[in-house]
Structure formats: C-alpha cells, structure tokens
Design a protein around this motif. Structure first.
Motif, mmCIF file in Angstrom:
data_model
loop_
_atom_site.group_PDB
_atom_site.id
_atom_site.type_symbol
_atom_site.label_atom_id
_atom_site.label_comp_id
_atom_site.label_asym_id
_atom_site.label_seq_id
_atom_site.Cartn_x
_atom_site.Cartn_y
_atom_site.Cartn_z
ATOM 1 N N ARG A 62 -8.084 -2.962 2.714
ATOM 2 C CA ARG A 62 -7.457 -3.807 3.734
ATOM 3 C C ARG A 62 -5.982 -4.042 3.454
ATOM 4 O O ARG A 62 -5.199 -4.247 4.388
ATOM 5 C CB ARG A 62 -8.245 -5.115 3.852
ATOM 6 C CG ARG A 62 -9.638 -4.853 4.410
ATOM 7 C CD ARG A 62 -10.494 -6.086 4.532
ATOM 8 N NE ARG A 62 -11.774 -5.729 5.135
ATOM 9 C CZ ARG A 62 -12.713 -6.605 5.461
ATOM 10 N NH1 ARG A 62 -12.524 -7.901 5.260
ATOM 11 N NH2 ARG A 62 -13.847 -6.192 5.996
ATOM 12 N N SER A 63 -5.594 -3.991 2.188
ATOM 13 C CA SER A 63 -4.164 -4.108 1.882
ATOM 14 C C SER A 63 -3.389 -2.971 2.553
ATOM 15 O O SER A 63 -2.266 -3.171 3.029
ATOM 16 C CB SER A 63 -3.939 -4.086 0.366
ATOM 17 O OG SER A 63 -4.529 -2.935 -0.222
ATOM 18 N N VAL A 66 -3.000 -3.647 6.274
ATOM 19 C CA VAL A 66 -1.901 -4.575 6.541
ATOM 20 C C VAL A 66 -0.553 -3.860 6.391
ATOM 21 O O VAL A 66 0.368 -4.066 7.188
ATOM 22 C CB VAL A 66 -1.974 -5.808 5.615
ATOM 23 C CG1 VAL A 66 -0.879 -6.805 5.987
ATOM 24 C CG2 VAL A 66 -3.336 -6.477 5.695
ATOM 25 N N GLU A 67 -0.440 -3.001 5.378
ATOM 26 C CA GLU A 67 0.799 -2.236 5.203
ATOM 27 C C GLU A 67 1.052 -1.333 6.410
ATOM 28 O O GLU A 67 2.187 -1.232 6.901
ATOM 29 C CB GLU A 67 0.719 -1.399 3.922
ATOM 30 C CG GLU A 67 1.905 -0.470 3.684
ATOM 31 C CD GLU A 67 3.222 -1.193 3.423
ATOM 32 O OE1 GLU A 67 3.181 -2.382 3.053
ATOM 33 O OE2 GLU A 67 4.289 -0.562 3.593
ATOM 34 N N LEU A 105 3.281 -13.719 6.484
ATOM 35 C CA LEU A 105 2.133 -13.473 7.360
ATOM 36 C C LEU A 105 1.425 -14.805 7.557
ATOM 37 O O LEU A 105 1.312 -15.597 6.611
ATOM 38 C CB LEU A 105 1.142 -12.491 6.721
ATOM 39 C CG LEU A 105 1.522 -11.015 6.647
ATOM 40 C CD1 LEU A 105 0.584 -10.301 5.678
ATOM 41 C CD2 LEU A 105 1.418 -10.377 8.026
ATOM 42 N N CYS A 108 -3.992 -14.371 9.761
ATOM 43 C CA CYS A 108 -4.466 -12.986 9.902
ATOM 44 C C CYS A 108 -5.955 -12.936 9.560
ATOM 45 O O CYS A 108 -6.370 -13.489 8.541
ATOM 46 C CB CYS A 108 -3.710 -12.059 8.964
ATOM 47 S SG CYS A 108 -1.925 -12.102 9.187
ATOM 48 N N HIS A 122 -2.912 0.387 15.908
ATOM 49 C CA HIS A 122 -2.265 -0.926 15.918
ATOM 50 C C HIS A 122 -1.538 -1.143 17.243
ATOM 51 O O HIS A 122 -0.863 -0.227 17.738
ATOM 52 C CB HIS A 122 -1.198 -1.026 14.815
ATOM 53 C CG HIS A 122 -1.683 -0.736 13.432
ATOM 54 N ND1 HIS A 122 -2.472 -1.602 12.710
ATOM 55 C CD2 HIS A 122 -1.481 0.334 12.621
ATOM 56 C CE1 HIS A 122 -2.724 -1.088 11.518
ATOM 57 N NE2 HIS A 122 -2.145 0.089 11.443
ATOM 58 N N PHE A 149 -8.669 -6.090 12.884
ATOM 59 C CA PHE A 149 -7.700 -6.974 12.242
ATOM 60 C C PHE A 149 -6.853 -7.627 13.321
ATOM 61 O O PHE A 149 -6.526 -6.992 14.332
ATOM 62 C CB PHE A 149 -6.825 -6.112 11.316
ATOM 63 C CG PHE A 149 -5.770 -6.827 10.528
ATOM 64 C CD1 PHE A 149 -6.074 -7.943 9.761
ATOM 65 C CD2 PHE A 149 -4.462 -6.353 10.513
ATOM 66 C CE1 PHE A 149 -5.094 -8.579 9.011
ATOM 67 C CE2 PHE A 149 -3.477 -6.973 9.770
ATOM 68 C CZ PHE A 149 -3.799 -8.089 9.019
ATOM 69 N N VAL A 151 -3.367 -10.225 13.715
ATOM 70 C CA VAL A 151 -2.229 -10.865 13.042
ATOM 71 C C VAL A 151 -1.686 -11.963 13.937
ATOM 72 O O VAL A 151 -1.182 -11.696 15.031
ATOM 73 C CB VAL A 151 -1.125 -9.837 12.726
ATOM 74 C CG1 VAL A 151 0.099 -10.521 12.135
ATOM 75 C CG2 VAL A 151 -1.648 -8.774 11.770
ATOM 76 N N LEU A 154 3.638 -12.165 12.066
ATOM 77 C CA LEU A 154 4.313 -11.442 10.993
ATOM 78 C C LEU A 154 5.800 -11.700 11.133
ATOM 79 O O LEU A 154 6.374 -11.476 12.208
ATOM 80 C CB LEU A 154 4.050 -9.934 11.093
ATOM 81 C CG LEU A 154 4.976 -9.018 10.275
ATOM 82 C CD1 LEU A 154 4.754 -9.222 8.785
ATOM 83 C CD2 LEU A 154 4.746 -7.558 10.635
ATOM 84 N N VAL B 53 1.859 -6.604 0.360
ATOM 85 C CA VAL B 53 0.419 -6.502 0.628
ATOM 86 C C VAL B 53 -0.368 -6.154 -0.625
ATOM 87 O O VAL B 53 -1.574 -6.412 -0.692
ATOM 88 C CB VAL B 53 0.114 -5.471 1.733
ATOM 89 C CG1 VAL B 53 0.759 -5.875 3.049
ATOM 90 C CG2 VAL B 53 0.553 -4.069 1.333
#
Lengths: 168, 136
Positions: A62-63, A66-67, A105, A108, A122, A149, A151, A154, B53
């Motif tokens: 999941r990191s 997000v990136e 962030l 989220c 996205h 996901f 957000v 951001l 992240v």
C-alpha cells in the motif's frame, strides 16, 4: 489530451524502479487527471517472497499505491503548469528542475488490495495552488475497477532541486 | 520460513526495541536512508530522498515484529488519518521513529499508531495511522 511516457519522465524526477505511473489516460489541465499503473509479478516488491504463500500475500504494498497516487498528483499539478505556459505566448518558461515532495496526507482510507495482473487507476483532482509552490488535491484509486483507496487531502510542495540540501 | 511472508518494497526497519506498556507498545526504530535499498536509486537520481510513504512501510514492518496477533507479522495500513512531512529525509540520515501502538478496542483486531520521526534533534514527520491484520 493524452500525454505519452516521455511526458511523464520529463515532469517527475523519479526513475526506474520507482516510476509508478505507466500511462496518463486523461488530463484536464488545472482540474483532474486519470492515470494507470499495471501491477506485475516482476515488480521489485515481489523479490524474496517465501515459496508457497497464498495469493493474498501478493497484495501490492500500500505504500507503493500511495506513492503511485502521489506521482499522479505531481503530474496533474506540474503538467497543468507546463501546458498553461506552452499555451501562453510570451510566458516565461517554468521548466526548471523542480522536485515535487509530499507535504501532508489527511483522511486516506484503503478498502482493498491490488494484485499482480491488475491495473491500478488513479483519479486525482486539483483544488487549489498557492503561490505556485503548494498544491491541494484529493482523489480515488481502483484496482481492476474495485474501490481501493481514497485520499481526503494531499498537500504537495515543489522546490528547485538546488534548494534541497541536507543539513550539515 | 525462508523469504519474506508478504510483499514489501524494502527492508524498512534496521533496528528496533519494544517496550510493553499498560495500554499497548512503544517501539523505537532506527532506519538509515540508503541508495542501495530497493527502489531508492530512482528516488531521485542525484538526490536520494526517503519517500514519505516509506514511513508507512517502516511502521507496518515494525508492528509485524512487535505484535504477534497478525499472521506472520503481516499488517496492512488501512487508514492514514494524518501524515505531515516537515523536512526531506536525505541519503545517510539516521531516522529515529517513536511509534506508540494501541489496540483499537474490545473485539477489534486493529491497532492505532501515533508516530513521530526525528533526525538528530530535528523533527522530520508525524503520522497517525490505523493498521489491521493483513488476512482481514
């Protein structure tokens, strides 16, 4: 408009193996962007996994989701700026060596996972830019059409590369 | 088990200590920013910075070492209530994370994490997260 891969690399300073946007599917400058990232079993995050794991353990980290969202947000913001300048006769070029950075962030939420063979998509919306240096965005992400996901906000900042120095 | 039990972008914890408290756990984590870690060479060529992240990854992996209620230490971030990055994390920086982990509540397998990140005496980032066992 639908920018190509060269356009992506020209705008964001990340390079292999952490280029996490494969394609810009739609860009409405100053408004929103739709991007895609294909998850592959060849992605670096799958090296070194134990043998015999169930498929669920191949959830794309999941990191990195997000990136990938953050890179899409940078493309929306910096791409909108670049296109506006191209379309404004006599405007000074802003294509210096900007480095976009995450500022914050908020709110989220993940609602699932993505797996090899699936496409992460996205949709990022640009709400406000302050002094050309700080942008506020939000958006959603799907995996093969499933909600993945969301957000709430951001905040991104951009700095000239030369101004980002480590403290002594 | 030979190999890692779930997909992850890099080894995001170098060293860690765990203290048990009345309400949960306090983790102290050390992570040095290295270009030789997976994914880092591209972020960014000529200016290596630890992606914000990846702090999520550091907390997730640390929770897996400290709290045994997730299978094979596989936790997933489900909510980022807040992440604030105060300054870039440069190559060579030794990041010092303090993570306060608290069970979410009776009958809820989740954890909440309140995280502060420093480099020396400089504040670097704060995070507020929720994690759940990966199998859920």
């Amino acid at each position: 408009m639908t920018p190509d891969y060269r356009w992506i690399l020209d705008l964001i300073p990340v390079r292999h193996p952490i280029v996490l946007v494969d394609r810009v599917e739609h860009l409405e400058p100053g408004s929103h962007i739709v991007t895609a990232k294909a998850v592959s079993g060849g992605d670096l995050c799958y090296q070194g996994l134990a043998e015999g794991l169930p498929a669920e353990r191949y959830a794309f980290p999941r990191s990195l989701v997000v990136e990938s969202f953050g890179q899409s947000a940078a493309l929306l913001w910096l791409g909108s700026t670049a296109l506006r300048q191209q379309q404004t006769p006599g405007a000074a070029s802003d294509r210096q060596d900007w480095v976009p950075l995450a500022g914050s962030l908020r709110q989220c939420e993940f609602s699932g996972s993505a797996y090899p063979g699936e496409v992460i998509r996205h949709t990022v919306r640009l709400h406000e830019v302050i002094d050309g240096a700080t942008a506020f965005m939000s958006g959603e992400t799907t995996a093969d059409g499933r909600p993945l996901f969301r957000v709430g906000q951001l905040t991104a900042v951009r700095r000239p590369r030369g101004s980002i120095t480590a403290p002594a | 088990m030979t190999g890692t039990p779930y997909a992850r972008p890099l080894d995001a914890v170098d060293e860690m200590s765990v203290s048990r408290t009345d309400t949960g756990w306090i983790l102290r984590i050390a992570k040095t920013v290295r270009r030789t870690d997976a994914y880092m060479s591209g972020h960014f060529p000529g200016l290596i910075l630890y992606p914000a992240v990846f702090l999520l990854e550091t907390v997730r992996q640390a929770a897996g070492r400290a709290v045994e209620t997730a299978p094979d230490g596989w936790w997933e971030i489900t909510t980022v209530r807040r992440l604030r990055l105060r300054r870039p994390m440069h190559e060579g920086h030794l990041l010092d994370l303090e993570v306060v982990l608290t069970p979410a509540g009776e009958g809820d397998p989740a954890l909440t994490a309140a995280v502060t990140v420093r480099h020396g005496d400089q504040p670097v980032a704060e995070l507020s997260l929720r994690l759940e066992p990966g199998a859920i």
